[in-house]
Design a protein around this motif. Structure first.
Motif, mmCIF file in Angstrom:
data_model
loop_
_atom_site.group_PDB
_atom_site.id
_atom_site.type_symbol
_atom_site.label_atom_id
_atom_site.label_comp_id
_atom_site.label_asym_id
_atom_site.label_seq_id
_atom_site.Cartn_x
_atom_site.Cartn_y
_atom_site.Cartn_z
ATOM 1 N N PRO A 68 -37.987 5.912 9.976
ATOM 2 C CA PRO A 68 -39.131 5.032 10.240
ATOM 3 C C PRO A 68 -39.014 3.706 9.523
ATOM 4 O O PRO A 68 -38.324 3.569 8.518
ATOM 5 C CB PRO A 68 -40.324 5.850 9.709
ATOM 6 C CG PRO A 68 -39.728 6.791 8.707
ATOM 7 C CD PRO A 68 -38.359 7.111 9.224
ATOM 8 N N GLY A 69 -39.721 2.735 10.059
ATOM 9 C CA GLY A 69 -39.684 1.362 9.553
ATOM 10 C C GLY A 69 -39.352 0.444 10.701
ATOM 11 O O GLY A 69 -38.272 0.560 11.302
ATOM 12 N N ARG A 70 -40.272 -0.455 11.019
ATOM 13 C CA ARG A 70 -40.103 -1.269 12.217
ATOM 14 C C ARG A 70 -38.806 -2.072 12.192
ATOM 15 O O ARG A 70 -38.094 -2.148 13.197
ATOM 16 C CB ARG A 70 -41.318 -2.194 12.378
ATOM 17 C CG ARG A 70 -41.315 -2.973 13.679
ATOM 18 C CD ARG A 70 -42.642 -3.695 13.847
ATOM 19 N NE ARG A 70 -43.651 -2.823 14.399
ATOM 20 C CZ ARG A 70 -44.948 -3.099 14.408
ATOM 21 N NH1 ARG A 70 -45.395 -4.220 13.879
ATOM 22 N NH2 ARG A 70 -45.803 -2.256 14.956
ATOM 23 N N ALA A 71 -38.476 -2.673 11.062
ATOM 24 C CA ALA A 71 -37.238 -3.455 10.979
ATOM 25 C C ALA A 71 -36.029 -2.570 11.234
ATOM 26 O O ALA A 71 -35.123 -2.926 12.007
ATOM 27 C CB ALA A 71 -37.140 -4.131 9.611
ATOM 28 N N ARG A 72 -35.994 -1.417 10.588
ATOM 29 C CA ARG A 72 -34.868 -0.497 10.753
ATOM 30 C C ARG A 72 -34.752 -0.038 12.205
ATOM 31 O O ARG A 72 -33.649 0.019 12.776
ATOM 32 C CB ARG A 72 -35.065 0.699 9.826
ATOM 33 C CG ARG A 72 -33.872 1.649 9.785
ATOM 34 C CD ARG A 72 -34.121 2.799 8.817
ATOM 35 N NE ARG A 72 -34.103 2.316 7.437
ATOM 36 C CZ ARG A 72 -35.176 2.265 6.649
ATOM 37 N NH1 ARG A 72 -36.356 2.656 7.108
ATOM 38 N NH2 ARG A 72 -35.084 1.837 5.410
ATOM 39 N N GLN A 73 -35.871 0.259 12.818
ATOM 40 C CA GLN A 73 -35.849 0.726 14.203
ATOM 41 C C GLN A 73 -35.378 -0.372 15.152
ATOM 42 O O GLN A 73 -34.588 -0.121 16.067
ATOM 43 C CB GLN A 73 -37.242 1.209 14.609
ATOM 44 C CG GLN A 73 -37.661 2.512 13.934
ATOM 45 C CD GLN A 73 -39.120 2.846 14.169
ATOM 46 O OE1 GLN A 73 -39.917 2.877 13.241
ATOM 47 N NE2 GLN A 73 -39.485 3.081 15.425
ATOM 48 N N MET A 74 -35.853 -1.591 14.966
ATOM 49 C CA MET A 74 -35.447 -2.673 15.856
ATOM 50 C C MET A 74 -33.977 -3.021 15.681
ATOM 51 O O MET A 74 -33.275 -3.304 16.660
ATOM 52 C CB MET A 74 -36.345 -3.893 15.644
ATOM 53 C CG MET A 74 -37.764 -3.672 16.149
ATOM 54 S SD MET A 74 -38.815 -5.149 16.165
ATOM 55 C CE MET A 74 -39.074 -5.404 14.396
ATOM 56 N N LEU A 168 -42.863 -4.996 5.298
ATOM 57 C CA LEU A 168 -43.883 -5.688 6.085
ATOM 58 C C LEU A 168 -43.427 -7.127 6.308
ATOM 59 O O LEU A 168 -42.667 -7.677 5.520
ATOM 60 C CB LEU A 168 -45.220 -5.663 5.329
ATOM 61 C CG LEU A 168 -46.505 -5.870 6.138
ATOM 62 C CD1 LEU A 168 -46.742 -4.695 7.087
ATOM 63 C CD2 LEU A 168 -47.705 -6.016 5.198
ATOM 64 N N MET A 169 -43.865 -7.718 7.398
ATOM 65 C CA MET A 169 -43.587 -9.121 7.732
ATOM 66 C C MET A 169 -42.100 -9.397 7.964
ATOM 67 O O MET A 169 -41.621 -10.502 7.744
ATOM 68 C CB MET A 169 -44.154 -10.064 6.670
ATOM 69 C CG MET A 169 -45.668 -9.987 6.579
ATOM 70 S SD MET A 169 -46.410 -11.391 5.748
ATOM 71 C CE MET A 169 -48.152 -10.975 5.900
ATOM 72 N N GLU A 170 -41.398 -8.390 8.439
ATOM 73 C CA GLU A 170 -40.003 -8.598 8.803
ATOM 74 C C GLU A 170 -39.864 -9.596 9.948
ATOM 75 O O GLU A 170 -38.866 -10.316 10.041
ATOM 76 C CB GLU A 170 -39.360 -7.265 9.180
ATOM 77 C CG GLU A 170 -39.767 -6.674 10.528
ATOM 78 C CD GLU A 170 -41.204 -6.154 10.571
ATOM 79 O OE1 GLU A 170 -41.803 -6.162 11.661
ATOM 80 O OE2 GLU A 170 -41.722 -5.744 9.514
ATOM 81 N N ASP A 171 -40.879 -9.673 10.807
ATOM 82 C CA ASP A 171 -40.842 -10.619 11.924
ATOM 83 C C ASP A 171 -40.939 -12.058 11.432
ATOM 84 O O ASP A 171 -40.199 -12.942 11.872
ATOM 85 C CB ASP A 171 -41.961 -10.313 12.922
ATOM 86 C CG ASP A 171 -43.305 -10.054 12.254
ATOM 87 O OD1 ASP A 171 -43.422 -10.208 11.021
ATOM 88 O OD2 ASP A 171 -44.270 -9.707 12.961
ATOM 89 N N VAL A 172 -41.845 -12.307 10.497
ATOM 90 C CA VAL A 172 -41.986 -13.651 9.918
ATOM 91 C C VAL A 172 -40.714 -14.042 9.176
ATOM 92 O O VAL A 172 -40.204 -15.161 9.323
ATOM 93 C CB VAL A 172 -43.206 -13.703 8.974
ATOM 94 C CG1 VAL A 172 -43.256 -15.034 8.221
ATOM 95 C CG2 VAL A 172 -44.488 -13.491 9.760
ATOM 96 N N ALA A 173 -40.178 -13.110 8.396
ATOM 97 C CA ALA A 173 -38.972 -13.401 7.625
ATOM 98 C C ALA A 173 -37.789 -13.724 8.535
ATOM 99 O O ALA A 173 -37.033 -14.672 8.285
ATOM 100 C CB ALA A 173 -38.636 -12.223 6.714
ATOM 101 N N MET A 174 -37.621 -12.947 9.623
ATOM 102 C CA MET A 174 -36.492 -13.224 10.504
ATOM 103 C C MET A 174 -36.678 -14.531 11.259
ATOM 104 O O MET A 174 -35.720 -15.289 11.450
ATOM 105 C CB MET A 174 -36.265 -12.079 11.491
ATOM 106 C CG MET A 174 -34.954 -12.284 12.269
ATOM 107 S SD MET A 174 -34.587 -11.063 13.546
ATOM 108 C CE MET A 174 -35.754 -11.531 14.824
ATOM 109 N N SER A 175 -37.902 -14.816 11.701
ATOM 110 C CA SER A 175 -38.103 -16.051 12.455
ATOM 111 C C SER A 175 -37.854 -17.278 11.570
ATOM 112 O O SER A 175 -37.391 -18.308 12.054
ATOM 113 C CB SER A 175 -39.492 -16.086 13.094
ATOM 114 O OG SER A 175 -40.511 -16.120 12.121
#
Length: 236
Positions: A68-74, A168-175
């Motif tokens: 589990p973990g959104r970043a890991r899954q994506m 958390l906020m893996e999307d902000v960090a990657m963008s």
């Protein structure tokens, strides 16, 4: 397992991380198929205990599994099929009509990545304003959130080493990393995301909490501590 054979020449992978999303996954997958008819639909399960996986296996091309973990899954889903473009879609978000074409048009001028405008479906009258502010902020800063269905070329995704493995906020960090490669293609067609967290916790309270979390992230608070703070805020 998948719904149909996956050819090696697909240009778009749609990666959907899930964890106990039985209530919304079927609708999301049918919508993704409509919006991206030539894409590979990849669901990455993080250990669901409900019927999510069983439902996805009848509708997705690929159902993969990861811790589990959104970043890991994506990141795991991104490595499943060697498509030229990656689209990361939340399990409670519906893509706009023609999303596949809009992504291609957004990247046609050499941009490395992009995102859609967002609309929030929920009960609060404040949600259209919240969505408008999210879109305006994203357009002005060049930073996106996962609710906006971030897409990127595989080359750009590899260049920034994918999503950082943070809580958390893996999307902000990657963008923010992708922003160094190019400004995002800001597609005005709207992805519609669920307002369930606003409905459950109250719009004003949720807005205040999200701003607090974002401020903490900007100020350098470790993502693990921000995730703990988020959990406490949701529990109140």
């Amino acid at each position: 397992m998948g719904r149909r054979p996956v050819s090696s020449d697909r240009t778009l992978s749609v990666v959907i991380p899930v964890l106990n999303e039985a209530a919304s996954i079927a609708r999301t997958l049918r919508d993704a198929r409509r919006a991206c008819p030539n894409g590979v639909i990849i669901v990455v399960d993080g250990g669901s205990s409900d019927a999510t996986v069983a439902m996805a296996e009848g509708l997705a091309d690929i159902v993969a599994h990861s811790p589990p973990g959104r970043a890991r899954q994506m990141n795991a889903g991104a490595g499943t099929v060697d498509a030229a473009v990656l689209l990361f879609l939340h399990a409670d978000t519906q893509l706009p009509d023609g999303a596949e074409r809009l992504i291609a048009e957004g990247l046609a001028d050499g941009r490395a990545w992009g995102r859609f405008d967002v609309a929030i479906a929920g009960r609060s009258r404040l949600l259209p304003l919240v969505a408008a502010m999210m879109n305006l902020r994203s357009r002005s800063t060049g930073v996106a959130t996962g609710d906006q269905a971030i897409f990127a070329t595989r080359e750009a995704f590899a260049a920034v080493e994918g999503f950082p493995q943070i809580a958390l906020m893996e999307d902000v960090a990657m963008s923010k990393r992708l922003r160094r490669l190019s400004r995002p293609a800001c597609v005005r067609a709207k992805a519609i995301t669920s307002g369930r967290r606003w409905d459950a916790n109250g719009a004003v309270r949720t807005i205040a909490a999200m701003w607090l979390l974002r401020l903490a992230f900007v100020c350098g608070v470790p993502p693990g501590r921000i995730a703990n703070l988020y959990a406490r805020l949701k529990a109140r």
